[in-house]
Design a protein around this motif. Sequence first.
Motif, mmCIF file in Angstrom:
data_model
loop_
_atom_site.group_PDB
_atom_site.id
_atom_site.type_symbol
_atom_site.label_atom_id
_atom_site.label_comp_id
_atom_site.label_asym_id
_atom_site.label_seq_id
_atom_site.Cartn_x
_atom_site.Cartn_y
_atom_site.Cartn_z
ATOM 1 N N PRO A 67 36.525 -8.907 -29.188
ATOM 2 C CA PRO A 67 37.668 -10.096 -29.530
ATOM 3 C C PRO A 67 38.761 -10.722 -28.803
ATOM 4 C CG PRO A 67 36.682 -10.043 -31.218
ATOM 5 C CD PRO A 67 36.123 -9.120 -30.856
ATOM 6 N N ALA A 68 39.266 -8.717 -28.438
ATOM 7 C CA ALA A 68 40.387 -8.170 -28.430
ATOM 8 C C ALA A 68 40.261 -7.947 -26.990
ATOM 9 C CB ALA A 68 41.392 -6.855 -28.278
ATOM 10 N N ALA A 69 38.654 -7.814 -26.747
ATOM 11 C CA ALA A 69 38.325 -7.252 -25.082
ATOM 12 C C ALA A 69 38.813 -8.388 -24.519
ATOM 13 C CB ALA A 69 37.373 -5.890 -24.992
ATOM 14 N N GLN A 70 37.498 -9.216 -24.896
ATOM 15 C CA GLN A 70 37.173 -10.696 -24.224
ATOM 16 C C GLN A 70 38.328 -11.292 -24.100
ATOM 17 O OE1 GLN A 70 34.553 -11.745 -27.664
ATOM 18 N NE2 GLN A 70 32.524 -11.891 -26.526
ATOM 19 N N ALA A 71 38.956 -11.664 -24.688
ATOM 20 C CA ALA A 71 40.858 -12.003 -24.467
ATOM 21 C C ALA A 71 41.198 -11.675 -22.898
ATOM 22 C CB ALA A 71 41.660 -11.853 -25.424
ATOM 23 N N MET A 72 41.169 -10.273 -22.929
ATOM 24 C CA MET A 72 42.226 -9.216 -22.049
ATOM 25 C C MET A 72 40.878 -9.674 -20.570
ATOM 26 S SD MET A 72 44.608 -7.389 -23.114
ATOM 27 C CE MET A 72 44.974 -6.024 -22.771
ATOM 28 N N ALA A 73 40.129 -9.953 -20.516
ATOM 29 C CA ALA A 73 38.861 -10.145 -19.724
ATOM 30 C C ALA A 73 39.364 -11.310 -18.882
ATOM 31 C CB ALA A 73 38.030 -9.400 -19.921
ATOM 32 N N GLN A 74 39.258 -12.104 -19.635
ATOM 33 C CA GLN A 74 39.929 -13.671 -18.964
ATOM 34 C C GLN A 74 41.409 -13.669 -18.312
ATOM 35 O OE1 GLN A 74 39.578 -15.691 -22.576
ATOM 36 N NE2 GLN A 74 37.709 -15.860 -22.901
ATOM 37 N N ASN A 75 41.864 -12.516 -18.535
ATOM 38 C CA ASN A 75 43.437 -12.689 -18.589
ATOM 39 C C ASN A 75 43.790 -11.195 -17.412
ATOM 40 O OD1 ASN A 75 44.968 -15.039 -19.963
ATOM 41 N ND2 ASN A 75 43.591 -14.351 -21.754
#
Length: 347
Positions: free
Chosen positions: A125-133
Amino acid sequence: MCQKSTHPAPSRQFVTVDKAAHMAISRPKFLTALVATSALVLTGCSGGSEDGGAGDDTYSVGINQLVQHPALDDATAGFKEAFDEAGVEVEFEEQNANGEQATALTIAQQFAADDLDLALAVATPAAQAMAQNLLDIPLLFTAVTDPVSAELVESMEAPGSNVTGTSDEAPIERQLELLKEIVPDAERVGIVHASGEVNSEVQVEQATEAAGPLDLEISTQTVTTVNEIQQAVEALGDVDAIYVPTDNMVVSGISSLVQVAESKQIPVIAAEEGTVEGGAVATLGIDYTELGRQTGEMALRILQDDEDPAEMPVETAAEFTYVVNEAAAERQGVTIPEDILAEAERK
């Protein structure tokens, strides 16, 4: 021009595929900072120090960790150790989302506004949030089970963007075989997992597929918060064993699961050693410190050798280790076979 001293990372055995030719990575924010500070760098070099200016440059790295539990803590520690071992100066900006996706997103947005050279996301979940931004700096992930299903990379062999890293995909078939060795009469195996974690859903599917040839039936319950774990274990009903995947929510609340398992004499088999430390009987699992260090070595190749994340295959652990908790086995009413004990690390 003053050249940054490079320190080759220690060689390790990785499971990777052949890499394409290295490509220079575009890092506009880094280049802007480099131009703005070029006069200062040149001034520092003009002193002609004996070590050639080694150690004059410091990288800025942001770390977004989803939640605190032993596996993720070890992965973060291993990542930082890679820089220490290479003698590379880094300023780490560490943030923990405390298991909240919204907080992980806020951290990612903050990092996007910062002047970072590279960022690390710990857990899916942290990786998904980071990849979006974070779109214009290298982003590495670790402790992500299936980065393709999580839409972090185009493929394991060719990630295709600024994102790559290491997967903690567990040897689930071998772990269920271990379960059968410890609980030979097992027929029904319970799994509790978070409903919102892609990595957990993937592991449940893999466990269900691997269970058939072993004459095992998988029974599942989902949770949305740590507080639901105890009730979910109770709802599994009459199971012969419990398998705990690398589910961040469940692992962070493992004490609740173990409490019920011990009261019912249900053996718990885990996907990683931190869960064994928390009260599971055994695992054949990943060393997360090594996985994090492996990710750190990838970061060093990006920062020092200009390797392109888009061309760097996602790496996985090369070796797995038996880890046992004999005291937990006694409390859960099982005996660990001697041949496993002979090979295992004890907790």
